[in-house]
Motif scaffolding. Sequence first.
Motif, PDB file in Angstrom:
ATOM      1  N   ASP A 187      26.139 -35.293  -7.937  1.00 18.26           N
ATOM      2  CA  ASP A 187      27.407 -34.948  -7.281  1.00 18.26           C
ATOM      3  C   ASP A 187      27.746 -35.936  -6.157  1.00 18.26           C
ATOM      4  OD1 ASP A 187      29.605 -33.794  -6.181  1.00 18.26           O
ATOM      5  OD2 ASP A 187      28.734 -31.788  -5.950  1.00 18.26           O
ATOM      6  N   ARG A 189      30.625 -36.857  -4.950  1.00 13.87           N
ATOM      7  CA  ARG A 189      31.670 -36.454  -3.989  1.00 13.87           C
ATOM      8  C   ARG A 189      31.031 -35.698  -2.819  1.00 13.87           C
ATOM      9  NH1 ARG A 189      37.195 -35.322  -4.585  1.00 13.87           N
ATOM     10  NH2 ARG A 189      37.051 -35.604  -6.821  1.00 13.87           N
ATOM     11  N   ARG A 190      30.162 -34.757  -3.158  1.00 12.18           N
ATOM     12  CA  ARG A 190      29.484 -33.981  -2.104  1.00 12.18           C
ATOM     13  C   ARG A 190      28.600 -34.895  -1.258  1.00 12.18           C
ATOM     14  NH1 ARG A 190      24.546 -31.351  -2.184  1.00 12.18           N
ATOM     15  NH2 ARG A 190      24.334 -29.976  -0.388  1.00 12.18           N
ATOM     16  N   LEU A 191      27.891 -35.792  -1.942  1.00 10.04           N
ATOM     17  CA  LEU A 191      27.006 -36.714  -1.214  1.00 10.04           C
ATOM     18  C   LEU A 191      27.830 -37.559  -0.235  1.00 10.04           C
ATOM     19  CD1 LEU A 191      24.212 -38.047  -0.848  1.00 10.04           C
ATOM     20  CD2 LEU A 191      24.825 -39.649  -2.647  1.00 10.04           C
ATOM     21  N   GLU A 193      30.691 -36.935   1.126  1.00 13.65           N
ATOM     22  CA  GLU A 193      31.236 -36.112   2.231  1.00 13.65           C
ATOM     23  C   GLU A 193      30.150 -35.868   3.296  1.00 13.65           C
ATOM     24  OE1 GLU A 193      31.672 -32.794   4.457  1.00 13.65           O
ATOM     25  OE2 GLU A 193      30.607 -32.346   2.581  1.00 13.65           O
ATOM     26  N   ILE A 194      28.935 -35.560   2.837  1.00 19.65           N
ATOM     27  CA  ILE A 194      27.831 -35.295   3.780  1.00 19.65           C
ATOM     28  C   ILE A 194      27.442 -36.563   4.530  1.00 19.65           C
ATOM     29  CG2 ILE A 194      25.362 -34.719   3.928  1.00 19.65           C
ATOM     30  CD1 ILE A 194      25.775 -32.836   1.543  1.00 19.65           C
ATOM     31  N   GLU A 232      20.444 -32.271   4.166  1.00 23.43           N
ATOM     32  CA  GLU A 232      21.598 -31.429   3.819  1.00 23.43           C
ATOM     33  C   GLU A 232      21.927 -31.559   2.330  1.00 23.43           C
ATOM     34  OE1 GLU A 232      24.984 -31.742   6.432  1.00 23.43           O
ATOM     35  OE2 GLU A 232      26.269 -30.634   5.025  1.00 23.43           O
ATOM     36  N   PHE A 233      21.846 -32.780   1.801  1.00 20.15           N
ATOM     37  CA  PHE A 233      22.162 -33.012   0.384  1.00 20.15           C
ATOM     38  C   PHE A 233      21.201 -32.217  -0.505  1.00 20.15           C
ATOM     39  CE2 PHE A 233      21.837 -36.087  -3.370  1.00 20.15           C
ATOM     40  CZ  PHE A 233      23.020 -35.676  -3.943  1.00 20.15           C
ATOM     41  N   GLY A 236      20.535 -28.174   1.859  1.00 23.56           N
ATOM     42  CA  GLY A 236      21.649 -27.432   2.477  1.00 23.56           C
ATOM     43  C   GLY A 236      21.449 -27.290   3.972  1.00 23.56           C
ATOM     44  N   GLN A 317      25.336 -25.301  -4.649  1.00 27.69           N
ATOM     45  CA  GLN A 317      25.679 -26.712  -4.904  1.00 27.69           C
ATOM     46  C   GLN A 317      24.665 -27.724  -4.388  1.00 27.69           C
ATOM     47  OE1 GLN A 317      28.033 -27.315  -7.033  1.00 27.69           O
ATOM     48  NE2 GLN A 317      28.268 -25.092  -6.992  1.00 27.69           N
ATOM     49  N   THR A 318      23.593 -27.254  -3.741  1.00 29.74           N
ATOM     50  CA  THR A 318      22.610 -28.223  -3.261  1.00 29.74           C
ATOM     51  C   THR A 318      21.769 -28.712  -4.443  1.00 29.74           C
ATOM     52  OG1 THR A 318      21.051 -26.448  -2.830  1.00 29.74           O
ATOM     53  CG2 THR A 318      22.391 -27.180  -0.971  1.00 29.74           C
ATOM     54  N   ASP A 389      40.053 -40.567  -3.100  1.00 24.05           N
ATOM     55  CA  ASP A 389      38.624 -40.535  -3.360  1.00 24.05           C
ATOM     56  C   ASP A 389      37.923 -41.813  -2.921  1.00 24.05           C
ATOM     57  OD1 ASP A 389      38.596 -38.000  -4.243  1.00 24.05           O
ATOM     58  OD2 ASP A 389      38.797 -38.531  -6.374  1.00 24.05           O
TER      59      ASP A 389
END
Length: 560
Positions: A187, A189-191, A193-194, A232-233, A236, A317-318, A389
């Motif tokens: 993921d 996108r999540r990575l 963002e974090i 966090e990735f 969480g 989602q983690t 993006d």
Amino acid sequence: MASVMEQIQFLSNLSGFGEQRDLASGSPLPSSIDPTLDSKPHLWAYLVIAPTSAGLIWIFWAYVLKLYLLRRFYEKQGIRFVNKCYAVVGAEMRVSGLQGKNKSHDWLYTERPTDLYGTVRGFSVQLYSTDAALCEELIAKTGRHVDRDTPALFSFGRLSPYALTFLPIDKWRFRERKVTLTRGMKDNRRLYEIVERQAELALARFRVKNGSGATINIRELLNSWTRESSGEFIWGRSNINRHLEVLDTDGQLKALPFMTALNQTFTDLRFYASRFWNRVCFPLASLPLTKESRRLDYNIKILTKATEDMMKTPEDQTVASLVQEANDELGIPIGMTRDDLVTATIAGLDTIKSTVMGTLFHLLEPENEVWKNRILKEINDLKAAPGDDMFVKLSHAPILSAFILEALRYEPPGSLINNAAVKDFELTHRGRQYNIKSGTRIVTCIHALHQNEESWRSRVDPDMAPLTEFDPNRFLNKTETIVSSYCFMPFGKGPRRCPGQGAGVMMVKVFIATFLTNNYNCRMIVPENQTKDVTWFNIYSKATFDIVCDDKPESPESEK
Ligand code: HEM
């Protein structure tokens, strides 16, 4: 002299375990020490200790002889051994000495006389490969003739002994576990963002901003950023916010955030395993023989308990929740999933820190000013381009990519891939045939491979700049060719390759982009006593530098 009985009595009195009584009847319980014993224990002791010691001495010399004969066997095949490399302690003495001076990586590639070259390391013979064609051949044999045999099992492997990286490819559901781990980290996108949020927070906390006047130690900043981002990735935010009471180096209990406790224990385990005798005989590092080892064991127990608790409360989602769910469906035991997650968490700390340090170091060198401006312009153009993006845009940033890949070539964070022959086999290379014996350690020396002119010129580009020069140009328009070649493998290749490659490169890109846009005008200061030959950045390096955020902000060329 006091009799044996008197001594036993004296010790019993001291320990309070002298005569034990049945609490109900008050009568003495049968003692494990028979009071009628005379001096016979001495005889038994001699009968046991003497032959055991003699046996051990014989075994030791048999090993030395075996090592010597194996070395001769390879020398006869034309494999050159490093000078002064005696059985058991030879090479280790040299490496430990060089490590103290932060220099061992030089030793690994300056002595590169043959396709394979050898050392005797502890109780095994170790052959290094430094040539692309040979590495290709060895990777094709991975899992069948060659497989992982890493001393890391006795170092940070103590934290997660069942992680897939320490186990044979054909056992313990290796392939399924590797797929679930790799998928769990997909993921982007999540990575993104974090990692970007954590980079902004770290830069603000350390006052890294054009004109702030702050001087910061880059290691400290990156320690904080890598821990927060990777933690966090994978686990969480609320899970890693917990504090653990672990023993510090003075043996005092100290409450630390989960990621700090994990990272410190991981680093301490690595440095503990690098001590001389632990390098000679790997398993020694994992035995509770010293106070330091027992302290580390205690901390490992605390960390194991914490990760098990975290797995009971997975966050949506983690990586942990995705891998856990997939592994549960496959029936993979929870302990293995736990170990894979712990390894993945620590694998992305020092490796990414070293890559960012190496990249920033070159980026801030005055002779690379042109590259700095080109990269900054590329990032600004990407930000201004249509579409939100940024993580997609960043994956197509060729100049930034070329610079990071060249930093990974010049100084790969992990410079060795530790494997061993799992059966006798033949290796054919440049018309020569080598016979390799089972148990011989086969080590790809990534660093030497990245410096091998012959391999690069024949496989990539005959006209490129010498490999001793830092030149990102070699990657521009050639990234695909190089990355798929066996000349370049900072992430390994084949079935054992790093599952965190995509996530790792993304993290480095995001940090560099965020750093440059906040702080294009900074300067770097290398400590005066840190000479150029020890200023290199891989996971064993202690080199560092400061960042000075100059008082007078100026617009860079690219922004005019
Ligand atoms: C720039 C960053 C990184 C570098 C240079 C790097 C490098 C490597 C290398 C050289 C290997 C050994 C490959 C082989 O034996 O062929 C490896 C294995 C591994 N890496 Fe990375 N890595 C990085 C980041 C990460 C990240 C971010 C993660 C996880 C989040 C990760 C997880 C792993 C794991 C689990 C293995 C063991 C794979 C196996 O044995 O099958 N790495 N890495």
